[in-house]
Design a protein around this motif. Structure first.
Motif, PDB file in Angstrom:
ATOM      1  N   UNK A 170       0.831  -1.209   0.000  1.00 50.06           N
ATOM      2  CA  UNK A 170       0.000   0.000   0.000  1.00 50.06           C
ATOM      3  C   UNK A 170       0.858   1.249   0.000  1.00 50.06           C
ATOM      4  N   UNK A 171       0.233   2.332  -0.379  1.00 53.35           N
ATOM      5  CA  UNK A 171       0.871   3.639  -0.343  1.00 53.35           C
ATOM      6  C   UNK A 171      -0.135   4.646   0.194  1.00 53.35           C
ATOM      7  N   UNK A 172       0.349   5.739   0.729  1.00 49.92           N
ATOM      8  CA  UNK A 172      -0.536   6.756   1.290  1.00 49.92           C
ATOM      9  C   UNK A 172      -1.109   7.643   0.190  1.00 49.92           C
ATOM     10  N   UNK A 217      10.740  -8.878  -2.493  1.00 47.13           N
ATOM     11  CA  UNK A 217       9.996 -10.116  -2.422  1.00 47.13           C
ATOM     12  C   UNK A 217      10.919 -11.324  -2.648  1.00 47.13           C
ATOM     13  N   UNK A 218      10.432 -12.469  -2.262  1.00 40.19           N
ATOM     14  CA  UNK A 218      11.206 -13.699  -2.431  1.00 40.19           C
ATOM     15  C   UNK A 218      11.474 -14.011  -3.899  1.00 40.19           C
ATOM     16  N   UNK A 235       9.578  -3.719  -4.538  1.00 39.75           N
ATOM     17  CA  UNK A 235       8.490  -2.750  -4.628  1.00 39.75           C
ATOM     18  C   UNK A 235       8.855  -1.553  -3.772  1.00 39.75           C
ATOM     19  N   UNK A 236       8.848  -0.388  -4.388  1.00 43.76           N
ATOM     20  CA  UNK A 236       9.169   0.858  -3.695  1.00 43.76           C
ATOM     21  C   UNK A 236       7.900   1.692  -3.616  1.00 43.76           C
ATOM     22  N   UNK A 237       7.488   1.997  -2.411  1.00 41.75           N
ATOM     23  CA  UNK A 237       6.297   2.816  -2.184  1.00 41.75           C
ATOM     24  C   UNK A 237       6.724   4.230  -1.812  1.00 41.75           C
ATOM     25  N   UNK A 238       6.157   5.208  -2.499  1.00 40.34           N
ATOM     26  CA  UNK A 238       6.484   6.618  -2.279  1.00 40.34           C
ATOM     27  C   UNK A 238       5.296   7.350  -1.670  1.00 40.34           C
ATOM     28  N   UNK A 239       5.582   8.327  -0.821  1.00 37.10           N
ATOM     29  CA  UNK A 239       4.533   9.226  -0.327  1.00 37.10           C
ATOM     30  C   UNK A 239       4.466  10.411  -1.278  1.00 37.10           C
ATOM     31  N   UNK A 240       3.608  10.291  -2.283  1.00 33.99           N
ATOM     32  CA  UNK A 240       3.540  11.328  -3.314  1.00 33.99           C
ATOM     33  C   UNK A 240       2.783  12.571  -2.867  1.00 33.99           C
ATOM     34  N   UNK A 241       2.278  12.561  -1.627  1.00 32.27           N
ATOM     35  CA  UNK A 241       1.770  13.828  -1.089  1.00 32.27           C
ATOM     36  C   UNK A 241       2.883  14.867  -1.067  1.00 32.27           C
ATOM     37  N   UNK A 242       4.128  14.397  -1.082  1.00 32.65           N
ATOM     38  CA  UNK A 242       5.273  15.292  -1.049  1.00 32.65           C
ATOM     39  C   UNK A 242       5.540  15.953  -2.392  1.00 32.65           C
ATOM     40  N   UNK A 243       4.752  15.613  -3.412  1.00 30.61           N
ATOM     41  CA  UNK A 243       4.789  16.410  -4.655  1.00 30.61           C
ATOM     42  C   UNK A 243       3.386  16.843  -5.097  1.00 30.61           C
ATOM     43  N   UNK A 244       2.413  16.697  -4.218  1.00 27.88           N
ATOM     44  CA  UNK A 244       1.036  17.066  -4.547  1.00 27.88           C
ATOM     45  C   UNK A 244       0.862  18.585  -4.472  1.00 27.88           C
ATOM     46  N   UNK A 245       0.241  19.166  -5.492  1.00 24.59           N
ATOM     47  CA  UNK A 245       0.099  20.620  -5.566  1.00 24.59           C
ATOM     48  C   UNK A 245      -0.777  21.190  -4.463  1.00 24.59           C
ATOM     49  N   UNK A 246      -1.707  20.387  -3.931  1.00 26.03           N
ATOM     50  CA  UNK A 246      -2.609  20.894  -2.899  1.00 26.03           C
ATOM     51  C   UNK A 246      -2.027  20.781  -1.490  1.00 26.03           C
ATOM     52  N   UNK A 263      17.005   2.388  -6.234  1.00 27.39           N
ATOM     53  CA  UNK A 263      17.127   1.934  -7.618  1.00 27.39           C
ATOM     54  C   UNK A 263      18.567   1.576  -7.959  1.00 27.39           C
ATOM     55  N   UNK A 264      19.506   2.328  -7.395  1.00 27.37           N
ATOM     56  CA  UNK A 264      20.912   2.000  -7.629  1.00 27.37           C
ATOM     57  C   UNK A 264      21.265   0.648  -7.012  1.00 27.37           C
ATOM     58  N   UNK A 265      20.748   0.398  -5.806  1.00 27.75           N
ATOM     59  CA  UNK A 265      20.975  -0.903  -5.167  1.00 27.75           C
ATOM     60  C   UNK A 265      20.375  -2.028  -6.007  1.00 27.75           C
ATOM     61  N   UNK A 266      19.177  -1.784  -6.547  1.00 26.19           N
ATOM     62  CA  UNK A 266      18.526  -2.803  -7.373  1.00 26.19           C
ATOM     63  C   UNK A 266      19.328  -3.055  -8.642  1.00 26.19           C
ATOM     64  N   UNK A 267      19.842  -1.990  -9.252  1.00 26.20           N
ATOM     65  CA  UNK A 267      20.650  -2.151 -10.459  1.00 26.20           C
ATOM     66  C   UNK A 267      21.900  -2.966 -10.158  1.00 26.20           C
ATOM     67  N   UNK A 268      22.534  -2.649  -9.060  1.00 22.39           N
ATOM     68  CA  UNK A 268      23.751  -3.375  -8.686  1.00 22.39           C
ATOM     69  C   UNK A 268      23.472  -4.855  -8.447  1.00 22.39           C
ATOM     70  N   UNK A 269      22.269  -5.156  -7.939  1.00 18.28           N
ATOM     71  CA  UNK A 269      21.907  -6.543  -7.635  1.00 18.28           C
ATOM     72  C   UNK A 269      21.257  -7.256  -8.813  1.00 18.28           C
ATOM     73  N   UNK A 270      20.971  -6.525  -9.882  1.00 22.15           N
ATOM     74  CA  UNK A 270      20.307  -7.134 -11.028  1.00 22.15           C
ATOM     75  C   UNK A 270      18.829  -7.386 -10.805  1.00 22.15           C
ATOM     76  N   UNK A 271      18.206  -6.642  -9.875  1.00 22.25           N
ATOM     77  CA  UNK A 271      16.788  -6.829  -9.568  1.00 22.25           C
ATOM     78  C   UNK A 271      15.922  -5.880 -10.388  1.00 22.25           C
ATOM     79  N   UNK A 272      14.654  -6.235 -10.501  1.00 19.81           N
ATOM     80  CA  UNK A 272      13.669  -5.381 -11.135  1.00 19.81           C
ATOM     81  C   UNK A 272      12.805  -4.721 -10.066  1.00 19.81           C
ATOM     82  N   UNK A 273      12.206  -3.571 -10.425  1.00 15.28           N
ATOM     83  CA  UNK A 273      11.512  -2.733  -9.443  1.00 15.28           C
ATOM     84  C   UNK A 273      10.159  -2.306  -9.983  1.00 15.28           C
TER      85      UNK A 273
END
Length: 688
Positions: free
Chosen positions: A363-365, A425-426, A431-442, A466-476
């Motif tokens: 989930x994300x906020x 995940x195994x 999965x990266x969840x962001x609090x996009x209220x931090x770019x919401x115009x309101x 994302x850099x860590x994922x790239x180094x590990x060869x993971x997808x996001x």
């Protein structure tokens, strides 16, 4: 004879000379008679007359300096010191004489003066509306710096004076937005970029500030690999992933209340009414919901009950579920509370767990998952203000942990960082969840240091993960609530511009998909390389999917989506959307045999891919979607489908042709607000 008498005789002689018509002769005689008894010159003695004063600070007879007599004041009986007239050391900045100042103003007087000055500024026709607004914000800033307790009173007084709202106390009082506005005025650069943004977004008195140039010199730890690592090969095995968004549970929904109200933006409430019939509802609220109302319990439980049999997951559940935010209803600010927030969180996450099967929910906020709505303050405010939303992050993160959806490391990070997190995940997907209220115009807090693209540090966190994922060869997969682009009406320019560059850096080899919510509509955006300067199948790199809402608000049907995802590449192979026709709900009242029907609406691949040469199992990636938009430009039927499904096939969805269709294609190709504002015609983003 005295000089005065002589002078009088001279004047008389002059007058008589005019009478005799012989003035020149008489004047000459008078002049000679006046000066003949006086010396023609006088030489003063060279020595200073020392007898003038009884005492001196120096030798008064010396020729090297002026005499410095000792002078006594006959009124004060004080002797003036030599330092007062010392020619070699002239005194400056007298500290003895009084320099009077007005008395300090009381807190109440500061408020009165601030109001008076702002009114004067507003009435000054020499100022542009933007200058008036920013100058007024400067007055407000200095008031709250000196007397922060008066911030709410200033907001209330100005609201009433300028008639900003018919319910000023409910919107700007000390128990609602007043303290928030006080903080923003206190910290923001209201005379500069921040103030221009505030005056543009909330008062429409300034033009919108432009996107500022980014300095990415040291942002990325490593350059983008060239060539890119070889892509992961599809496994052919498909995961089922449920995407829910914007439930907006309304536990205060009142069956039979006015569903077509004019008194509020949220109908189906006991206090809602239509001005044409204030006492008797014109459209009684059906128990499953209506177009101007949020989702009652009956609708929320119905959709959760319908999902497993419709998707074939009754016995297995989903591999996992995405929830892209907004649990709470659209209550006005004065009806919000932390308790209501926590209540909705407890109810809905518990229902997810019990009704959707054992798979985890990530989930994300949303902007309606905070109290007050839309808000998130950056940790950089410092002190207690940096922790003013920690109650929310602690509670919601603890619920995610309680349901077993997040590991302990993700839980601890989430608590301390805006409820944002990364979970690996195994199966190797991150999965990266962001609090996009931090770019919401309101979000008012986003206008503090808004010239900086990452005040909160959220995008720094994303880049490092994302850099860590790239180094590990993971997808996001990235999930958030407020869309980064589309028509540009929802998000801040500078943060989403930086986000776009981050997506460019880590696509398509690291990021596999992006998922949003917020608009309540079924939408999509494409991200391109080089900031979209050339939009082709060769430059298309990533897509973001905006999930349909469960709530019908406003003028929409209720819906949800399921993705079929390759288990190795984590790319979407197809997306299936279901809906429920809200206009059918009134017929379901007064009986319990049948509830709402949820129907299969469309397959993304089948609907848009008919004229595209594409493998049957190839992913619906950015290249495919770019081809779809190219088909939309020559086949208006595809845009008709897109427009219909954007509103989940609502009977209230307007058509979209001509300029609207052109604008929609432009929105699909705009992954950031800055690109949308730069490239697209505004005003066609919504079907609501």
């Amino acid at each position: 004879m005295s000089l005065k008498i002589r002078y009088f005789l001279a004047l008389a002689t002059l007058a008589w000379s005019h009478y005799l018509q012989d003035s020149k002769f008489v004047l000459a005689v008078a002049a000679n008679s006046t000066t003949s008894a006086l010396p023609s010159s006088y030489a003063v003695p060279g020595a200073f007359p020392t007898s003038l004063y009884s005492q001196y600070y120096n030798n008064p007879t010396a020729t090297s300096a002026q005499p410095q007599p000792v002078i006594s004041d006959p009124v004060t009986y004080e002797v003036f010191p030599y330092s007062l007239t010392d020619e070699y050391d002239i005194p400056e900045y007298d500290t003895v004489d009084p320099h009077p100042l007005p008395p300090p103003a009381s807190s109440q007087m500061l408020l009165q003066q601030a109001v008076a000055q702002i009114i004067s500024i507003a009435e000054n026709t020499e100022f542009s509306t933007c200058a008036q607004c920013q100058a007024s914000l400067e007055v407000a800033k200095f008031l709250v710096l000196a007397a922060p307790e008066q911030g709410s009173n200033l907001a209330l007084t100005l609201c009433e004076y300028f008639n900003y709202s018919s319910s000023c106390e409910e919107s700007y009082g000390p128990l609602v937005l007043g303290p928030i506005l006080t903080q923003v005025a206190y910290f923001a650069d209201v005379g500069g970029y921040d103030g221009q943004g505030l005056c543009s977004e909330f008062l429409s008195l300034c033009s919108a500030p432009t996107t500022l140039a980014l300095n990415l010199t040291s942002w990325f730890a490593k350059p983008k690999p060239n060539p890119l690592p070889p892509p992961k090969q599809p496994s052919g095995q498909l995961l089922k992933v449920l995407h829910l968004s914007d439930l907006h549970l309304d536990p205060r929904y009142a069956n039979g209340a006015e569903a077509n109200c004019t008194s509020s933006s949220l109908c189906c409430r006991e206090n809602a009414y239509n001005s044409l019939s204030p006492q008797t509802p014109l459209l009684p609220a059906p128990r499953y919901g209506s177009f101007y109302c949020d989702a009652p319990y009956s609708l929320v439980t119905s959709v959760l009950e319908a999902i497993p049999p419709l998707t074939g997951t009754e016995s297995t559940g989903f591999n996992f579920t995405l929830f892209t935010g907004d649990l709470l209803s659209h209550d006005p600010d004065n009806e919000q509370s932390r308790a209501l927030n926590e209540y909705s969180e407890v109810v809905l996450y518990d229902l997810f767990k019990r009704m959707l099967g054992p798979g985890p929910t990530y989930a994300t906020l949303g902007n309606h998952d905070t109290c007050l709505p839309d808000l998130a303050s950056p940790l950089s405010l410092g002190g207690n203000l940096s922790q003013q939303f920690s109650w929310l992050y602690d509670h919601v993160t603890s619920l995610w942990a309680e349901e077993g959806w997040l590991p302990e490391a993700s839980v601890e990070f989430s608590r301390a960082h805006y409820a944002a997190y990364m979970v690996r995940r195994a199966d190797g997907l991150r999965i990266i969840s962001l609090d996009t209220n931090l770019w919401y115009k309101s979000n008012y807090f986003n206008y503090i240091n808004s010239s900086e693209p990452d005040v909160s540090g959220m995008l720094r966190f994303l880049t490092d993960e994302l850099q860590d994922a790239e180094d590990a060869g993971d997808r996001v997969w990235i999930i958030g609530h407020v869309i980064s682009g589309w028509d540009g009406s929802n998000s801040m320019l500078n943060p989403t511009n930086l986000f776009y560059q981050i997506v460019d850096r880590f696509s398509p080899h690291v990021i596999a998909n992006i998922f949003w919510g917020h608009t309540h509509q079924d939408e999509l955006s494409i991200f391109y390389s080089n900031n979209g300067t050339n939009m082709t199948t060769e430059t298309a790199q990533m897509v973001s999917w905006t999930g349909p809402s469960v709530t019908p608000l406003t003028n929409l049907n209720s819906g949800f989506r399921v993705y079929e995802v390759d288990s190795a590449t984590f790319e979407v192979v197809d997306a299936y959307t279901w809906n429920s026709y809200v206009n059918d709900y009134p017929a379901l009242d007064s009986q319990t045999e049948f509830g709402p029907s949820f129907e299969f609406e469309y397959s993304t691949r089948d609907t848009y891919g008919g004229n595209i040469t594409w493998g049957t199992t190839d992913p619906l990636n950015a290249t495919w979607w770019q081809l779809v938009t190219e088909q939309m430009e020559v086949n208006s039927t595809l845009m008709e489908y897109f427009n219909l499904y954007q509103g989940k096939s609502s009977i209230l969805t307007p058509s979209c042709t001509g300029k609207c269709a052109t604008a929609r294609i432009c929105y699909i190709r705009s992954g950031s607000a800055s690109l949308a504002k730069e490239n697209c015609k505004s005003g066609y983003g919504s079907v609501q």
